[in-house]
Design a protein around this motif. Structure first.
Motif, short mmCIF file in Angstrom:
data_model
loop_
_atom_site.label_atom_id
_atom_site.label_comp_id
_atom_site.label_asym_id
_atom_site.label_seq_id
_atom_site.Cartn_x
_atom_site.Cartn_y
_atom_site.Cartn_z
N LEU A 51 0.83 -1.21 0.00
CA LEU A 51 0.00 0.00 0.00
C LEU A 51 0.86 1.25 0.00
CD1 LEU A 51 -2.93 -0.82 2.42
CD2 LEU A 51 -3.03 -0.28 -0.01
N VAL A 52 1.87 1.24 0.88
CA VAL A 52 2.74 2.42 0.98
C VAL A 52 3.43 2.69 -0.35
CG1 VAL A 52 4.91 3.20 1.97
CG2 VAL A 52 3.12 2.35 3.44
N LEU A 53 3.89 1.60 -1.00
CA LEU A 53 4.57 1.78 -2.28
C LEU A 53 3.62 2.36 -3.31
CD1 LEU A 53 6.68 -1.48 -2.31
CD2 LEU A 53 7.57 0.83 -2.33
N VAL A 54 2.37 1.89 -3.29
CA VAL A 54 1.39 2.43 -4.24
C VAL A 54 1.15 3.91 -3.95
CG1 VAL A 54 -1.00 2.32 -4.98
CG2 VAL A 54 0.29 0.22 -4.68
N VAL A 55 1.02 4.24 -2.65
CA VAL A 55 0.81 5.65 -2.29
C VAL A 55 1.99 6.49 -2.77
CG1 VAL A 55 0.71 7.24 -0.34
CG2 VAL A 55 -0.66 5.16 -0.32
N ALA A 56 3.20 5.98 -2.55
CA ALA A 56 4.37 6.73 -2.99
C ALA A 56 4.36 6.89 -4.50
CB ALA A 56 5.65 6.02 -2.53
N ALA A 57 3.96 5.83 -5.21
CA ALA A 57 3.92 5.90 -6.66
C ALA A 57 2.94 6.97 -7.12
CB ALA A 57 3.53 4.53 -7.23
N VAL A 58 1.73 6.93 -6.53
CA VAL A 58 0.72 7.92 -6.92
C VAL A 58 1.20 9.32 -6.56
CG1 VAL A 58 -1.62 8.69 -6.46
CG2 VAL A 58 -1.14 6.26 -6.70
N GLY A 59 1.77 9.44 -5.34
CA GLY A 59 2.26 10.74 -4.92
C GLY A 59 3.32 11.27 -5.85
N SER A 60 4.20 10.37 -6.27
CA SER A 60 5.28 10.79 -7.15
C SER A 60 4.72 11.40 -8.43
CB SER A 60 6.15 9.58 -7.48
OG SER A 60 6.92 9.83 -8.61
N VAL A 61 3.65 10.77 -8.97
CA VAL A 61 3.10 11.26 -10.23
C VAL A 61 2.29 12.54 -10.01
CG1 VAL A 61 1.51 10.71 -12.08
CG2 VAL A 61 3.11 8.99 -11.26
N ILE A 62 1.50 12.55 -8.91
CA ILE A 62 0.62 13.71 -8.70
C ILE A 62 1.42 14.96 -8.39
CG2 ILE A 62 -1.11 14.68 -7.14
CD1 ILE A 62 -2.36 12.02 -6.93
N TYR A 63 2.43 14.81 -7.56
CA TYR A 63 3.16 16.01 -7.13
C TYR A 63 4.35 16.33 -8.01
CZ TYR A 63 0.20 16.01 -3.08
OH TYR A 63 -0.88 16.08 -2.27
N ALA A 64 4.40 15.69 -9.18
CA ALA A 64 5.55 15.96 -10.05
C ALA A 64 5.52 17.40 -10.53
CB ALA A 64 5.50 15.02 -11.24
#
Lengths: 485, 200, 359
Positions: A51-64
């Motif tokens: 879950l954390v990895l997915v959150v980090a992945a989404v965060g990485s894309v959203i906050y790019a």
């Protein structure tokens, strides 16, 4: 003197690197949590980590950020390309954790260190992707590699796994040595570690710099298992636990290729005519070794190892062009190739009969009659890998050949075409075994995680999705423009 | 200046000779001892360059800790190195060829050497606080990312070592200090009034 | 070549005068140390004897005062025996190394205001580096003897010394943080304001609450340092490397005559060095409890007396505390001292940053 960094700048940089910061903090947290919960909670911790990895992945894309931004005084680059790449590899890491949790639960060897090590490896890859100077690059590689050795040897009571870990460790240490030696030469002859400063100081006639570049490239070629630095790959792919192999075969390729592209295009962009032979030779040899080596394999995982060597060859062939078109083709190839590979590994993991993992090609005999769904998925994936026209694999290869021919590297393109023909042979051999050989006993049903992954990968390789290719290509084109030529 | 020159050439000679002997020594323990000597004289070279903090770190970390563990491991090994080195000569042509190529490269690279303007600064520029303070200043500001990343690398190495070696064995008696200390007399001793001639 | 100017961190003087002066200083310190050693050995035995209600050495000279010299001659005049299977070079190198290193460490130890052979910027780090080398003498001696007890003893010793070095290093860091310098003279001068400024007793400074807090931490560190010093020098109760009931005499079993003497001198010199370090780092060095001392002779006297007092505690510990078991030793080192000193580093650093404004 060096420009000082204030506390505010550090905070701003950390915010830019939010996914990495998050992962680093989470890794420390997980270590403490794991120490208290112990291996009984391994399953729960795996799910949490995924879950954390997915959150980090989404965060990485959203906050790019929308354009190239530098953190820590230029040590790290953040831009849409790195953001998407990080997102992709973190998703792959999440898959690796989740698949492993299924597999380890089957044989009762679940341990909480596994998600921790995958998190650390993923962190290292994120750093590799963003690296903008030699020191950060090396630390990223080393962080990833240290976690990878242990992951490869994770089944320490299994002699093949231990062998894989040891081989990987020894050879990788040598390649790190090469890389460091090259990096020190580059630093010695340019006086700079930041990529931009190296580019400014790079002189094409400087012998020491060229030697440094070659050593760095050799070290990197090892990390992405390009021939002639591929010796470790078959043994590690075969010996390491299967989810780990899937992780190596997908996520570490993203990190390695993006880092390679950055090294080639940014600090050494002006030295294209110096490195083009090196990369061409590595690409050519990789394609030949990968295709011919795969022909004689009987083990599916070893076959995938040689297949990945050959595929890295195509990616490097595109990069050898040294143009925006080349980078674009390499990224497109990678984006199309990785889901297919992941699905292949999910499929291999699902092959079980009477509580034993199957990984020989002969075990697939007659799969079509017993398990038509799996056989169809496998067939589609293999066709895509072979580059049969309507499937996505074809478009990746097409782009790579276009870029190569565009740069006038005709010989390389011919070698690539021949290798494609040879590789079709061994992919087709598996398909023949599945559809036309006598069936053996039925397999155990695959779990939901594996089945979904297999199906999703297959869907992604379908010709229907060609419609998606357009936007993907546009995106890739926009991102490859971020590399300064 | 003369005395530093003498010191430099002495230290440099010892460094190179002992580095060579690390490989050439027949006894692996001697190899490690020569390695230690190499570290030590290298620290001496750092001192001559005015990088006293680095010199001390080299001695504390490499000589004082890393090499001790090396020595530990090598002393415990029971390997017949003569046996290992048999068949060594059959690799000589290939190894020699690679060696010659490497030497040629070194010569080529060495002959191309031009000092870049900003590659290294003389430690004299660091002023009063010496190199320790200067290193601290940039390590915690400009290179804070690298510093923290190195921490993560070491953390990974530690976790990895534990994963590969720690085994929870069954049936091992462990000392539990807390229970030992927390034991009361009533739990441990039973007073019996033994009558004469009857026993317990 | 890059055109460096060599920047020697030891200011090399020039001329015959300077060289002679340095040689003289070194000789003076060596003689002082050897004499101190002779009597500290005697003192050690006398204290031990007194605790056990014996008389101790009392035959050679009045009250046995010449005992150490008699021992010295006995050692030197005996034949050197080298075991047949021993690795000769390493066997003889080991005691020499121990002996040399033990003396080399004293090059940066200030024994009175301004009295120091080499006033290094990184003095304390140099001391730490040299003392971390001490373990080699023991490992080499144990290995080269080619005999089981010495080997086991040296392995134990190496593990023990490496373990306790970690906590010693961290304790030193706490002191460095408070003082803000690695120069031993500066560390001593930071404690010139009387008893309540000594690092061990900083908690007596009741006027400032923050200082009292850090003083408590430093007092704990003082205790940790003292115990670690016992372990680092292989003194009882941590003398497992030579635990006579288990290993005969540990790494020294095969040594006799002069090599043994060198080992012994090195070992005791290290003990004296640790006493000196405790004095310098925590007990105000040459300063009196009621104020600063600037006169070198008085300062030397004060320092010397403190050194003997610390050694007295060492000797008492040897006499009254039973030997630890090996796993207990490791447990204390890694599970208690290491975390404690790590937390202390964090606390002291917080004090330096927040407690008294940015340093």
């Amino acid at each position: 003197m060096n420009p000082e960094i204030s506390a505010e700048m550090v905070v701003a940089s950390l915010r830019l690197m939010a996914p990495e910061t998050f992962l680093a903090v989470y890794a420390l947290f997980l270590a403490v949590l794991g120490a208290f919960v112990g291996d009984r909670g391994a399953r729960a911790l795996s799910t949490l980590t995924a879950l954390v990895l997915v959150v980090a992945a989404v965060g990485s894309v959203i906050y790019a950020p929308l354009e190239r931004t530098e953190a820590f005084n230029g040590a790290i680059v953040v831009d849409p390309l790195t953001a998407w790449a990080k997102g992709g590899l973190l998703l792959l890491a999440a898959f690796a954790v989740q698949m492993a949790s299924v597999v380890f639960a089957r044989d009762g060897s679940a341990r909480f260190e596994y998600p921790l090590l995958v998190t650390l490896a993923a962190l290292g890859m994120c750093i590799m992707i963003g690296a903008n100077d030699l020191i950060t690059m090396y630390l990223g590689i080393e962080l990833n590699a240290l976690a990878a050795y242990v992951l490869a040897a994770f089944r320490r009571d299994d002699s093949r796994s231990s062998e894989a870990g040891l081989k990987y460790f020894v050879l990788s240490a040598i390649s790190s040595g090469l890389l460091l030696y090259g990096a020190s030469l580059v630093y010695g002859f340019t006086g700079a570690v930041r990529f931009a400063d190296i580019a400014a100081a790079a002189d094409p006639d400087n012998v020491g710099l060229i030697f440094g570049l070659v050593f760095v490239l050799c070290g990197l070629a090892f990390k992405i298992s390009a021939a002639p630095f591929h010796m470790w790959a078959p043994d590690v792919y075969e010996g390491a636990p299967a989810p780990v192999t899937a992780f190596f075969a997908t996520a570490s390729k993203i990190a390695g290729v993006i880092l390679m592209a950055r090294i080639l295009m940014e600090p050494f962009g002006d030295l294209h005519d110096r490195w083009v032979q090196v990369i061409s030779v590595i690409a050519g040899v990789s394609m030949i070794v990968g295709s011919l080596g795969a022909l004689v394999q009987t083990n599916l995982r070893r076959l995938m190892a040689y297949s990945s060597i050959a595929n890295i060859g195509y990616v490097l062939m595109a990069l050898a062009a040294g143009s925006q078109l080349g980078v674009q083709a390499a990224l497109l190839y990678l984006a199309l190739y990785l889901p297919v590979t992941l699905a292949m590994f999910a499929g291999i993991l699902a092959l079980r009969r009477q509580g034993e993992d199957l990984e020989r090609i002969g075990d697939l005999s007659g799969l079509a009659r017993n398990h038509p769904f799996m056989a169809t998925c496998f067939t589609m994936l293999l066709f895509s890998l072979a580059g049969v026209p309507p499937l996505v694999g074809f478009f990746g290869k097409l782009a790579a050949f276009q870029a190569t021919l565009d740069a006038g590297l005709v010989v390389l393109a011919i070698v690539g075409a021949l290798a494609t023909v040879v590789s079709a042979a061994y992919y087709l051999r598996i398909i023949k075994v599945m559809w036309f050989d006598e069936p053996v006993a039925r397999m155990e049903p695959a779990g939901p995680t594996l089945a979904v992954t297999l199906a999703a990968g297959t869907v992604l390789s379908f010709p229907v999705l060609v419609v998606l290719l357009g936007p993907l290509e546009t995106a890739v084109r926009a991102m490859s423009a971020l590399y300064g030529p | 200046m003369a005395i530093t020159a003498v010191a430099f050439y002495t230290l440099a000679t010892i460094t190179i000779v002992s580095a060579f002997l690390v490989i050439a020594a027949r006894n692996p323990v001697h190899s490690v001892l020569f390695l230690i000597l190499t570290f030590f004289t290298t620290a001496g070279l750092f001192v001559l360059m005015g990088a006293e903090f680095l010199a001390m770190l080299l001695v504390v970390v490499y000589v004082g800790a890393v090499a001790v563990l090396f020595l530990f491991v090598v002393m415990m090994l029971d390997i017949d190195f003569a046996e290992l080195k048999r068949g060594f000569l059959s690799y000589l042509p290939l190894g020699g060829l690679i060696g010659v190529i490497l030497v040629a490269q070194f010569l080529l690279v060495g002959s191309a050497w031009v000092s870049p303007e900003n590659a290294a600064r003389s430690p004299a520029e660091f002023g009063e606080g010496g190199t320790a303070e200067a290193l601290g200043r940039i390590l915690y500001t400009e290179y804070v990312l690298v510093f923290q990343l190195s921490g993560m690398v070491l953390f990974t190495a530690m976790i990895g070592a534990i994963v590969l070696t720690l085994r929870q064995r069954e049936g091992v008696k462990r000392q539990n200090v807390a229970t030992q200390v927390g034991r009361r007399r009533t739990e441990a001793v039973v007073l019996k009034d033994v009558k004469p001639g009857e026993g317990i | 070549m890059v055109g460096y100017d060599f920047v020697p961190f030891v200011e090399w003087g020039t001329g015959v005068e300077w060289t002679l002066m340095k040689v003289g200083q070194i000789l003076a310190i060596v003689v002082m140390l050897l004499l101190t050693l002779a009597y500290i050995l005697l003192f050690d035995r006398k204290v031990w004897a007194a605790v056990q209600m014996r008389k101790g050495p009392n035959v050679v000279g009045p009250f046995g005062t010449l005992q150490s010299f008699a021992d010295f001659f006995k050692f030197v005049l005996k034949e050197i025996v080298i075991p047949a299977g021993a690795n000769k070079t390493v066997f003889l190198l080991a005691p020499l190394l121990t002996f040399t290193l033990a003396f080399a460490a004293w090059a940066v130890v200030p024994i009175a205001p301004g009295w120091v052979i080499s006033d290094l910027n990184v003095g304390i780090l140099y001391l730490f580096a040299i003392s971390s080398l001490g373990v080699y003498g023991i490992i080499m001696g144990g290995w080269a003897s080619n005999s089981k007890y010495p080997f086991l003893g040296s392995l134990r010793s190496a593990a023990q010394m490496v373990s306790y070095e970690v906590s010693i290093g961290l304790v030193i860091i706490t002191v460095l943080l408070v003082v803000g310098s690695m120069n031993l003279g500066a560390i001593v001068d930071a404690q010139s304001g009387g008893l309540h400024t000594w690092h061990a007793f900083k908690f007596l400074n009741v006027t400032e609450p923050a200082t009292v807090a850090v003083g408590v931490v430093l007092f704990v560190m003082f205790v940790v340092f003292f115990v670690s010093a016992l372990a680092e020098t292989n003194r009882p109760p941590f003398d497992l490397p030579e635990a006579e009931s288990e290993l005969v005499a540990g790494y020294q079993v095969e040594y006799s005559s002069t090599p043994y003497l060198l080992f012994m001198i090195g070992e005791y010199l290290n003990i004296v060095l640790m006493c000196a370090l405790i004095t310098l780092l925590f007990l105000g060095g040459w300063h009196l409890p009621w104020g600063a001392v600037n006169d070198p002779w008085l300062g030397f006297l004060v320092f010397y007396v403190k050194l003997w007092l610390v050694f007295f505690v060492f000797a008492m510990v040897k006499a009254i505390v039973p030997r630890f078991r090996y796993d207990q030793l490791m447990r204390i080192g890694w599970k208690i001292f290491l975390p404690t000193s790590l937390v202390a580093v964090v606390l002291v650093a917080a004090y330096v940053v927040f407690g008294r404004g940015a340093a």
